[in-house]
Design a protein around this motif. Structure first.
Motif, PDB file in Angstrom:
ATOM      1  N   UNK A  97       0.822  -1.166   0.061  1.00  0.00           N
ATOM      2  CA  UNK A  97      -0.047   0.085  -0.030  1.00  0.00           C
ATOM      3  C   UNK A  97       0.846   1.412   0.208  1.00  0.00           C
ATOM      4  N   UNK A  98       1.883   1.297   0.947  1.00  0.00           N
ATOM      5  CA  UNK A  98       2.795   2.434   0.879  1.00  0.00           C
ATOM      6  C   UNK A  98       3.657   2.646  -0.126  1.00  0.00           C
ATOM      7  N   UNK A  99       4.142   1.871  -1.263  1.00  0.00           N
ATOM      8  CA  UNK A  99       4.901   1.894  -2.225  1.00  0.00           C
ATOM      9  C   UNK A  99       4.250   1.825  -3.351  1.00  0.00           C
ATOM     10  N   UNK A 100       3.101   1.077  -3.582  1.00  0.00           N
ATOM     11  CA  UNK A 100       2.663   0.943  -5.001  1.00  0.00           C
ATOM     12  C   UNK A 100       1.037   1.721  -5.077  1.00  0.00           C
ATOM     13  N   UNK A 101       0.389   1.532  -3.858  1.00  0.00           N
ATOM     14  CA  UNK A 101      -1.064   2.548  -3.858  1.00  0.00           C
ATOM     15  C   UNK A 101      -0.770   3.808  -3.947  1.00  0.00           C
ATOM     16  N   UNK A 102       0.377   4.316  -3.189  1.00  0.00           N
ATOM     17  CA  UNK A 102       0.769   5.729  -3.355  1.00  0.00           C
ATOM     18  C   UNK A 102      -0.266   6.657  -2.615  1.00  0.00           C
ATOM     19  N   UNK A 103      -0.956   6.208  -1.622  1.00  0.00           N
ATOM     20  CA  UNK A 103      -2.126   7.086  -0.913  1.00  0.00           C
ATOM     21  C   UNK A 103      -1.465   8.303  -0.371  1.00  0.00           C
ATOM     22  N   UNK A 104      -2.252   9.379  -0.161  1.00  0.00           N
ATOM     23  CA  UNK A 104      -1.857  10.469   0.541  1.00  0.00           C
ATOM     24  C   UNK A 104      -1.107  10.322   2.022  1.00  0.00           C
ATOM     25  N   UNK A 105       0.085  10.826   2.107  1.00  0.00           N
ATOM     26  CA  UNK A 105       1.073  10.791   3.274  1.00  0.00           C
ATOM     27  C   UNK A 105       1.600   9.175   3.629  1.00  0.00           C
ATOM     28  N   UNK A 106       1.592   8.801   2.352  1.00  0.00           N
ATOM     29  CA  UNK A 106       2.217   7.251   2.346  1.00  0.00           C
ATOM     30  C   UNK A 106       3.663   7.275   2.937  1.00  0.00           C
ATOM     31  N   UNK A 107       4.515   8.437   2.585  1.00  0.00           N
ATOM     32  CA  UNK A 107       5.731   8.563   2.909  1.00  0.00           C
ATOM     33  C   UNK A 107       5.927   8.639   4.614  1.00  0.00           C
ATOM     34  N   UNK A 108       4.896   9.545   4.980  1.00  0.00           N
ATOM     35  CA  UNK A 108       4.715   9.722   6.341  1.00  0.00           C
ATOM     36  C   UNK A 108       4.252   8.540   7.316  1.00  0.00           C
TER      37      UNK A 108
END
Length: 279
Positions: A97-108
């Protein structure tokens, strides 16, 4: 000719250094296994560095029949399997989810998980002890599984995201155009491609969980729920008398699963650790 001689000399020095390092690392394991095969008389009167005169399994019989090592093995196996399963079941989808779905605030969210790597285990013992005492979770498998899943998740997510970063998005876009859902992409494409990373995570987590002492020593007081690191204390008898033969046998039996696991999976572990280093 001079450069060739210099190269051979440097290679020879490197081999000597590696050989010394291997001897220092492997000799204690070899010594424990050899000592576990000695008779009581050989342990008492013979030099510690000597080899056994034969294969004596009496120490292993004593270890199995006069202690709760089988129970400790069962408890450690249950805790290790469930901890690894929950770590992967939570870590792999989170990394996807963090790397491929790229939702808002994924890096956070990723940074939030990675902060867990910097938290020392010791500062969490007292709060967890009080919580487990209130909830009645002491002397249960959950008391060991929950904190270890929590502390293993950051590195699990970090390894998965590092690998998934180099899976081409065009591959996933093609799957979407073919009608595949996010769950199907994760199950049919991402996880099969992440096999080496998964094996690496399983191996390192198994070694960590199998040898874990702090949580087991804090939360487990019932002999029926103790794991192997705590159970080894049972070989210290009254007034400090120790059955060294049975103790060596218990130590040898304890390290054997991790040695076997790494022996068969070391190639996959090396590939998994280097995965993502080259795009």
């Amino acid at each position: 000719m001079k450069n060739k001689t210099k190269g051979i000399t440097l290679r020879l020095i490197l081999y000597i250094i590696i050989s010394v390092f291997l001897i220092v690392q492997l000799y204690p394991i070899f010594w424990v296994i050899m000592s576990s095969l000695k008779t009581p008389d050989e342990l008492m009167s013979g030099p510690p560095y000597s080899l056994p005169n034969g294969i004596y399994i009496g120490n292993y019989i004593t270890m199995l029949t006069e202690s709760n090592m089988i129970t400790y093995f069962k408890n450690s196996t249950i805790v290790a399997i469930l901890t690894i399963a929950f770590t992967i079941l939570l870590g792999a989808p989170a990394a996807f989810a963090i790397e491929k779905l790229k939702f808002k605030r994924a890096n956070t969210v990723l940074m939030f998980f990675l902060i867990g790597i910097m938290i020392p285990i010791f500062v969490t013992l007292l709060p967890m002890f009080q919580i487990y005492n209130s909830l009645g979770l002491r002397n249960t498998y959950l008391a060991l599984i929950l904190p270890q899943v929590g502390f293993n998740l950051p590195i699990c997510i970090y390894l998965y995201t590092g690998f998934m970063k180099h899976i081409p998005n065009s591959l996933l876009e093609s799957a979407v155009l073919d009608g595949a859902s996010s769950f199907k992409i994760f199950r049919k494409i991402i996880m099969p491609m992440s096999k080496n990373i998964t094996i690496t995570i399983i191996t390192f987590n198994f070694v960590f969980v199998w040898n874990e002492f702090i949580f087991a020593n804090t939360f487990m007081t019932s002999s029926e729920k103790k794991t192997i690191p705590i159970g080894l204390n049972d070989f210290v008898g009254l007034y400090g008398f120790t059955d060294w033969g049975a103790t060596y046998a218990a130590i040898a039996a304890t390290i054997l699963p991790t040695l076997i696991l790494y022996f068969f999976l070391n190639k996959k572990v090396i590939e998994g650790m280097s995965a993502g280093a080259i795009k």
